[in-house]
Structure formats: C-alpha cells, structure tokens
Design a protein around this motif. Structure first.
Motif, PDB file in Angstrom:
ATOM      1  N   CYS A  98       0.791  -1.223   0.000  1.00 31.44           N
ATOM      2  CA  CYS A  98       0.000   0.000   0.000  1.00 31.44           C
ATOM      3  C   CYS A  98       0.822   1.270   0.000  1.00 31.44           C
ATOM      4  CB  CYS A  98      -0.962   0.002   1.183  1.00 31.44           C
ATOM      5  SG  CYS A  98      -0.167   0.149   2.812  1.00 31.44           S
ATOM      6  N   GLY A  99       2.112   1.205   0.388  1.00 32.45           N
ATOM      7  CA  GLY A  99       2.887   2.432   0.429  1.00 32.45           C
ATOM      8  C   GLY A  99       2.215   3.465   1.321  1.00 32.45           C
ATOM      9  N   SER A 100       1.965   4.641   0.772  1.00 37.00           N
ATOM     10  CA  SER A 100       1.329   5.716   1.534  1.00 37.00           C
ATOM     11  C   SER A 100      -0.137   5.467   1.828  1.00 37.00           C
ATOM     12  CB  SER A 100       1.466   7.030   0.765  1.00 37.00           C
ATOM     13  OG  SER A 100       0.723   6.956  -0.445  1.00 37.00           O
ATOM     14  N   GLY A 101      -0.707   4.417   1.224  1.00 36.17           N
ATOM     15  CA  GLY A 101      -2.130   4.149   1.391  1.00 36.17           C
ATOM     16  C   GLY A 101      -2.996   4.905   0.412  1.00 36.17           C
ATOM     17  N   ALA A 102      -2.382   5.474  -0.622  1.00 36.49           N
ATOM     18  CA  ALA A 102      -3.109   6.318  -1.574  1.00 36.49           C
ATOM     19  C   ALA A 102      -4.212   5.554  -2.295  1.00 36.49           C
ATOM     20  CB  ALA A 102      -2.141   6.917  -2.583  1.00 36.49           C
ATOM     21  N   THR A 161      -6.348  -4.756  -4.539  1.00 32.59           N
ATOM     22  CA  THR A 161      -5.378  -4.041  -5.363  1.00 32.59           C
ATOM     23  C   THR A 161      -3.984  -4.303  -4.819  1.00 32.59           C
ATOM     24  OG1 THR A 161      -5.563  -2.011  -4.035  1.00 32.59           O
ATOM     25  CG2 THR A 161      -7.012  -2.224  -5.959  1.00 32.59           C
ATOM     26  N   ALA A 162      -3.020  -4.340  -5.716  1.00 32.42           N
ATOM     27  CA  ALA A 162      -1.632  -4.554  -5.308  1.00 32.42           C
ATOM     28  C   ALA A 162      -0.731  -3.790  -6.267  1.00 32.42           C
ATOM     29  CB  ALA A 162      -1.281  -6.042  -5.313  1.00 32.42           C
ATOM     30  N   ASN A 163      -0.285  -2.624  -5.830  1.00 30.27           N
ATOM     31  CA  ASN A 163       0.636  -1.835  -6.651  1.00 30.27           C
ATOM     32  C   ASN A 163       2.055  -2.328  -6.359  1.00 30.27           C
ATOM     33  OD1 ASN A 163       1.493   0.060  -8.462  1.00 30.27           O
ATOM     34  ND2 ASN A 163       1.418   1.765  -7.029  1.00 30.27           N
ATOM     35  N   VAL A 164       2.334  -3.522  -6.879  1.00 30.58           N
ATOM     36  CA  VAL A 164       3.579  -4.216  -6.547  1.00 30.58           C
ATOM     37  C   VAL A 164       4.781  -3.527  -7.185  1.00 30.58           C
ATOM     38  CG1 VAL A 164       2.357  -6.429  -6.400  1.00 30.58           C
ATOM     39  CG2 VAL A 164       3.419  -5.748  -8.564  1.00 30.58           C
ATOM     40  N   PRO A 165       5.980  -3.712  -6.608  1.00 37.20           N
ATOM     41  CA  PRO A 165       7.193  -3.246  -7.300  1.00 37.20           C
ATOM     42  C   PRO A 165       7.388  -4.059  -8.577  1.00 37.20           C
ATOM     43  CG  PRO A 165       7.770  -4.616  -5.413  1.00 37.20           C
ATOM     44  CD  PRO A 165       6.291  -4.398  -5.340  1.00 37.20           C
ATOM     45  N   TYR A 166       7.677  -3.374  -9.685  1.00 35.86           N
ATOM     46  CA  TYR A 166       7.838  -4.138 -10.928  1.00 35.86           C
ATOM     47  C   TYR A 166       9.017  -3.678 -11.791  1.00 35.86           C
ATOM     48  CZ  TYR A 166       4.796  -0.405 -12.931  1.00 35.86           C
ATOM     49  OH  TYR A 166       4.226   0.790 -13.309  1.00 35.86           O
ATOM     50  N   ASP A 196       8.460 -10.806  -9.754  1.00 37.01           N
ATOM     51  CA  ASP A 196       8.510 -11.720  -8.612  1.00 37.01           C
ATOM     52  C   ASP A 196       7.347 -11.504  -7.647  1.00 37.01           C
ATOM     53  OD1 ASP A 196      10.821 -12.760  -9.641  1.00 37.01           O
ATOM     54  OD2 ASP A 196      12.132 -12.120  -8.002  1.00 37.01           O
ATOM     55  N   VAL A 197       7.114 -10.258  -7.255  1.00 36.22           N
ATOM     56  CA  VAL A 197       6.061  -9.989  -6.269  1.00 36.22           C
ATOM     57  C   VAL A 197       4.692 -10.176  -6.908  1.00 36.22           C
ATOM     58  CG1 VAL A 197       5.161  -8.323  -4.611  1.00 36.22           C
ATOM     59  CG2 VAL A 197       7.610  -8.375  -5.092  1.00 36.22           C
ATOM     60  N   LEU A 198       4.559  -9.789  -8.157  1.00 36.85           N
ATOM     61  CA  LEU A 198       3.288  -9.995  -8.855  1.00 36.85           C
ATOM     62  C   LEU A 198       2.900 -11.470  -8.868  1.00 36.85           C
ATOM     63  CD1 LEU A 198       1.996  -8.368 -12.079  1.00 36.85           C
ATOM     64  CD2 LEU A 198       2.088 -10.864 -11.962  1.00 36.85           C
TER      65      LEU A 198
END
Length: 260
Positions: A98-102, A161-166, A196-198
């Motif tokens: 989620c990072g900042s939760g945006a 939702t998953a804004n994964v590092p890509y 990988d994270v996806l």
C-alpha cells in the motif's frame, strides 16, 4: 514571502522542468518565508517535490507522503478507476503493497466507505498509510503481503489491489535519482524480470478473493503478457486495461464463482 520569480529561478537552475508549477505549490504550502527557503533548498538538493511538500495529489485527495515513503504516481489513478468500475457495491477492499495508502484511501472515498484493509512490509509506509486511511476508518497492517492480513478476510475480499514493485533489479539503477535515492528499494525492485512480487500475489489471491472478487495489479507494457499469463495460471479470468494517456497497464483478474 520571497517573490515567486526568485523561487522559480532557483528551481529552474536546479533543473526542475516544471519550475513554475513547483514554485506555486511550495509557496502555497509553506507558512513562513523561512519555510519557503528550507523547502526550496530541499528540492534543489534533489528531494522529490512530494517529500518537500509533505503531500501528493492523488485521485482528488491530498495524500500525506513522509520522507522515505514511495510517492504515488498519477498513472496509478488508472488502477483506482478500473477498480471502481468493477466494484459493484464492494463491501471489503484490500490494498496490498500500500505504500502511503493512496490507492486504499482513493477507493474508500470513491466507493462510499467499504471496510478497508491495507498492508505493507515497510514500517515507514505503514505509519504513513495509517494517517491517510484513518478518515475512512481503514486498518493498516505490517507484514509480507497476505501474511499481514487477518485470517478472517480469507474468501471475502471483493476488490484486491496490489501496486507491486515491478522494476527489474538490473534497471533500478537507471531510475531517476528522485526515485532511486529517496524511495525504498522494496517498493521499486521486482526481481530479475520485475514480476517476482506480482507472481506471489497472483498465486495466493484466489484464496482471499470472494467469488466474483477482483484482483488489480499495475505493470509495464513489456511485462503485461507474462503478467496476464500468471493470472490465468492462478485460475483467474484475466484481462488487460491500458491507458495510453497515462502510460498505464493494469491486469485485472476475476475469481470465478466456482471454488479456485
């Protein structure tokens, strides 16, 4: 307050392409001339504008962004829009990585206050996200992907939702200094091919989604075919949504009504 033209000149000399816009934001955020000077100095030193201001505009919300926390990108608003379009009265929303939760905050605002849970492995991100989702009654958990979530959410999630590092590991060094030097590596580095994270999220998502629930993940144009394939292998009905305007690619996977 210092005259805006001096602020613009300082920013432009430091290479800020949108110096006028940045100067306006700094001048409207700072409360004293000393704060203006300090904010300009921090920006000139290379700190991301959002970290200088302490906030970022995202999906019509002002999102608190603390130093060392991933800055939400405008292209990720497309992910939020795709989720909202598929929400259909969603009662439970989960925002991973989620990072900042945006993303979670934007979904809660757009959907009228569903039960919201968010999670991140980074303690700084978790602290920041709690500030941003608090107005919506959201819950933020610290941990590695699904391990952070309460077991009671299994099989109940309507929108995930998953804004994964890509970013592939070997390309992290090519990122702009604002990202490379001031944002956490864990929010950027997606492994050898960036997926990988996806793959981890996609493989486990069906056990958390409600029947008909939807997983949405942002990726790059180059990675999109492999990402769609990963969704399909997990038993999700996968589609790809693209915004040419925002250079955004979102893979959308729906859990079939049958058990997965």
């Amino acid at each position: 307050m210092p005259p805006s033209d001096s602020v613009v000149a300082a920013l432009r000399s430091a290479g800020c392409v949108f110096a006028e816009d940045e100067a306006e934001l700094i001048l409207s955020t700072a409360r004293t001339p000393d704060e203006v000077a300090a904010m300009v100095d921090r920006r000139v030193s290379g700190l991301p504008l959002e970290h200088v201001l302490g906030w970022a505009r995202f999906h019509d919300l002002r999102i608190v962004v603390e130093p060392g926390v991933f800055v939400p990108r405008r292209r990720t608003e497309f992910l939020v829009d795709q989720a909202v379009a598929r929400a259909r009265g969603a009662a439970l929303v989960v925002d991973l990585c989620c990072g900042s939760g945006a993303v979670g905050a934007a979904l809660a605002a757009a959907l009228g206050g569903p039960e919201l849970h968010a999670a991140d492995i980074d303690p700084a991100a978790v602290r920041c996200a709690r500030r941003n989702v608090a107005p919506f009654g959201g819950h933020v958990h610290q941990g590695d992907l699904f391990d952070a979530l309460p077991d009671a959410l299994r099989g109940r999630v309507d929108i995930l939702t998953a804004n994964v590092p890509y970013v592939p590991t070997h390309e992290v060094g090519l990122l702009p200094p604002e990202a490379r030097d001031h944002e956490p590596l864990v929010a950027l580095d997606g492994g050898a091919d960036g997926l990988d994270v996806l793959r981890r999220v996609t493989a486990e998502a069906p056990r958390w989604l409600a029947p008909g629930g939807c997983l949405l993940v942002e990726t790059s144009e180059r990675q999109a075919p492999a990402a769609v394939e990963a969704f399909a292998r997990a038993g999700l009905t996968a589609t790809l949504a693209v915004s040419d305007e925002l250079y955004a690619n979102v893979v959308i996977g729906v859990r079939p009504p049958r058990a997965v």
